[in-house]
Design a protein around this motif. Structure first.
Motif, PDB file in Angstrom:
ATOM      1  N   ASP A 113      35.466  36.572  21.345  1.00 38.68           N
ATOM      2  CA  ASP A 113      36.597  37.143  22.090  1.00 38.68           C
ATOM      3  C   ASP A 113      36.457  36.813  23.571  1.00 38.68           C
ATOM      4  O   ASP A 113      35.351  36.552  24.065  1.00 38.68           O
ATOM      5  CB  ASP A 113      36.635  38.659  21.910  1.00 38.68           C
ATOM      6  N   ASN A 114      37.606  36.859  24.296  1.00 34.71           N
ATOM      7  CA  ASN A 114      37.570  36.495  25.707  1.00 34.71           C
ATOM      8  C   ASN A 114      38.627  37.266  26.499  1.00 34.71           C
ATOM      9  O   ASN A 114      39.616  36.693  26.964  1.00 34.71           O
ATOM     10  CB  ASN A 114      37.795  34.980  25.862  1.00 34.71           C
ATOM     11  N   PRO A 115      38.435  38.592  26.696  1.00 35.83           N
ATOM     12  CA  PRO A 115      39.406  39.356  27.480  1.00 35.83           C
ATOM     13  C   PRO A 115      39.415  38.931  28.947  1.00 35.83           C
ATOM     14  O   PRO A 115      38.361  38.729  29.544  1.00 35.83           O
ATOM     15  CB  PRO A 115      38.933  40.804  27.323  1.00 35.83           C
ATOM     16  N   VAL A 116      40.606  38.792  29.511  1.00 37.26           N
ATOM     17  CA  VAL A 116      40.770  38.342  30.902  1.00 37.26           C
ATOM     18  C   VAL A 116      41.585  39.371  31.672  1.00 37.26           C
ATOM     19  O   VAL A 116      42.629  39.840  31.196  1.00 37.26           O
ATOM     20  CB  VAL A 116      41.477  36.970  30.961  1.00 37.26           C
ATOM     21  N   HIS A 117      41.097  39.714  32.876  1.00 36.74           N
ATOM     22  CA  HIS A 117      41.787  40.674  33.736  1.00 36.74           C
ATOM     23  C   HIS A 117      41.961  40.116  35.143  1.00 36.74           C
ATOM     24  O   HIS A 117      41.277  39.163  35.528  1.00 36.74           O
ATOM     25  CB  HIS A 117      40.995  41.990  33.838  1.00 36.74           C
ATOM     26  N   LEU A 118      42.866  40.740  35.888  1.00 37.05           N
ATOM     27  CA  LEU A 118      42.943  40.521  37.323  1.00 37.05           C
ATOM     28  C   LEU A 118      42.110  41.602  37.998  1.00 37.05           C
ATOM     29  O   LEU A 118      42.141  42.776  37.586  1.00 37.05           O
ATOM     30  CB  LEU A 118      44.390  40.611  37.813  1.00 37.05           C
ATOM     31  N   TYR A 119      41.371  41.207  39.037  1.00 30.92           N
ATOM     32  CA  TYR A 119      40.468  42.125  39.736  1.00 30.92           C
ATOM     33  C   TYR A 119      40.769  42.134  41.233  1.00 30.92           C
ATOM     34  O   TYR A 119      41.220  41.140  41.799  1.00 30.92           O
ATOM     35  CB  TYR A 119      39.010  41.699  39.535  1.00 30.92           C
ATOM     36  N   LYS A 120      40.450  43.267  41.859  1.00 32.73           N
ATOM     37  CA  LYS A 120      40.538  43.412  43.317  1.00 32.73           C
ATOM     38  C   LYS A 120      39.290  44.148  43.789  1.00 32.73           C
ATOM     39  O   LYS A 120      38.538  44.728  42.986  1.00 32.73           O
ATOM     40  CB  LYS A 120      41.779  44.210  43.706  1.00 32.73           C
ATOM     41  N   LEU A 121      39.078  44.140  45.101  1.00 38.13           N
ATOM     42  CA  LEU A 121      38.028  44.991  45.660  1.00 38.13           C
ATOM     43  C   LEU A 121      38.472  46.448  45.569  1.00 38.13           C
ATOM     44  O   LEU A 121      39.648  46.774  45.784  1.00 38.13           O
ATOM     45  CB  LEU A 121      37.759  44.618  47.115  1.00 38.13           C
ATOM     46  N   LYS A 171      35.084  34.298  47.832  1.00 36.12           N
ATOM     47  CA  LYS A 171      36.267  34.398  48.698  1.00 36.12           C
ATOM     48  C   LYS A 171      36.873  35.799  48.643  1.00 36.12           C
ATOM     49  O   LYS A 171      37.393  36.307  49.650  1.00 36.12           O
ATOM     50  CB  LYS A 171      37.301  33.353  48.285  1.00 36.12           C
ATOM     51  N   LEU A 172      36.774  36.452  47.491  1.00 36.78           N
ATOM     52  CA  LEU A 172      37.281  37.821  47.376  1.00 36.78           C
ATOM     53  C   LEU A 172      36.501  38.758  48.286  1.00 36.78           C
ATOM     54  O   LEU A 172      37.082  39.556  49.035  1.00 36.78           O
ATOM     55  CB  LEU A 172      37.181  38.293  45.919  1.00 36.78           C
ATOM     56  N   PHE A 173      35.174  38.655  48.256  1.00 37.35           N
ATOM     57  CA  PHE A 173      34.339  39.539  49.076  1.00 37.35           C
ATOM     58  C   PHE A 173      34.425  39.206  50.556  1.00 37.35           C
ATOM     59  O   PHE A 173      34.180  40.065  51.402  1.00 37.35           O
ATOM     60  CB  PHE A 173      32.884  39.489  48.591  1.00 37.35           C
ATOM     61  N   LEU A 174      34.811  37.982  50.881  1.00 38.36           N
ATOM     62  CA  LEU A 174      34.985  37.603  52.287  1.00 38.36           C
ATOM     63  C   LEU A 174      36.379  37.953  52.816  1.00 38.36           C
ATOM     64  O   LEU A 174      36.668  37.749  53.999  1.00 38.36           O
ATOM     65  CB  LEU A 174      34.747  36.098  52.459  1.00 38.36           C
TER      66      LEU A 174
END
Length: 256
Positions: A113-121, A171-174
């Motif tokens: 299985d391969n669940p995919v989500h969008l993430y934010k800080l 890049k998200l953490f920056l």
């Protein structure tokens, strides 16, 4: 003709057909180039050797069908996918089996299985989507030619593209991106590997249309007999419990 002669002729014919099928599959196997990417925990180099959840499953299939010594090459995803789409006799794994890709390739599997989500800080309290369209105004980063970028681009999103998922994590953490799509297990592994605090990132949306299972994909030119043989190998290791033992081992490792 005597019954014994007829029986012997049938046996000989069956044996000849089996040998022909085997030789055709063997010839096809010699031509197929097997490719994966550096994408832990599915496939990566550890202590100088190729390993990972998907690698071990594919290696088990190869052993099952008498191809245990066949090499597996590791390429950047974009290059491997381009080869799969444009060259003959390429096998690429793990590949998400999405509607966009379904008729472009041939398939064997599934791997997992391969669940995919969008993430934010977690600190980005301003990002509170009530529907998918609300996310268009944010900076989203993904990887070239993977299922996440293909899906978002097909929906008309503007996507900043890089070669590897972990680049977008940085890049998200920056603060250079607002949102990143990530496979759930891959994110957990990368966060731990690169020293990020997993509690600082939260899910905001599941991409259900591409939260599909990972498979082995073959270029369209690959012989159907070889693809069929590979699927039979998958079926065999599933029935023997080999696939589930590998998946369980990697689930335990990820929880450590």
């Amino acid at each position: 003709m005597k019954k014994s002669s007829v029986f012997q002729s049938l046996i000989a014919g069956s044996l000849a057909a089996s040998m022909l099928l085997f030789s055709m599959c063997t010839a096809g196997a010699q031509e197929v180039k097997i490719i994966t990417e550096n994408a832990p925990p599915n496939s990566f180099i550890e202590n100088g050797s190729l390993t990972g959840k998907a690698v071990e499953i594919v290696q088990a299939v190869l052993k099952e069908i008498g191809m245990g010594d066949h090499p597996i090459l590791i390429y950047p995803w974009a290059r491997g996918y381009s080869m799969l789409a444009n060259k003959k006799n390429i096998m690429l794994f793990p590949t998400s089996r999405t509607p966009y890709r379904e008729n472009r390739f041939k398939w064997a599997g599934p791997i997992s299985d391969n669940p995919v989500h969008l993430y934010k800080l977690k600190t980005r309290s301003d990002i509170q989507p009530s529907e998918f369209e609300d996310l268009r105004k944010y900076r989203i980063g993904s990887t070239r030619n993977d299922q996440k970028s293909q899906y978002l681009l097909s929906k008309g999103f503007t996507v900043e593209l890089v070669n590897q998922d972990r680049q977008n994590l940085g890049k998200l953490f920056l603060g250079r991106l607002d949102i990143i799509p990530y496979a759930e297990e891959r994110l957990a592994y990368d966060m731990k590997l690169y020293g990020y605090n997993s509690s600082q990132v939260v899910k905001i949306w599941q991409l259900k249309e591409i939260s599909t299972q990972n498979y082995v994909a073959f270029s369209k030119s690959t012989d159907d007999l070889f693809v069929k043989k590979f699927q039979e190998g998958f079926d065999a290791i599933r029935k023997k419990g080999i696939q589930e033992r590998i998946l369980k081992k990697w689930r335990t490792r990820l929880l450590k």
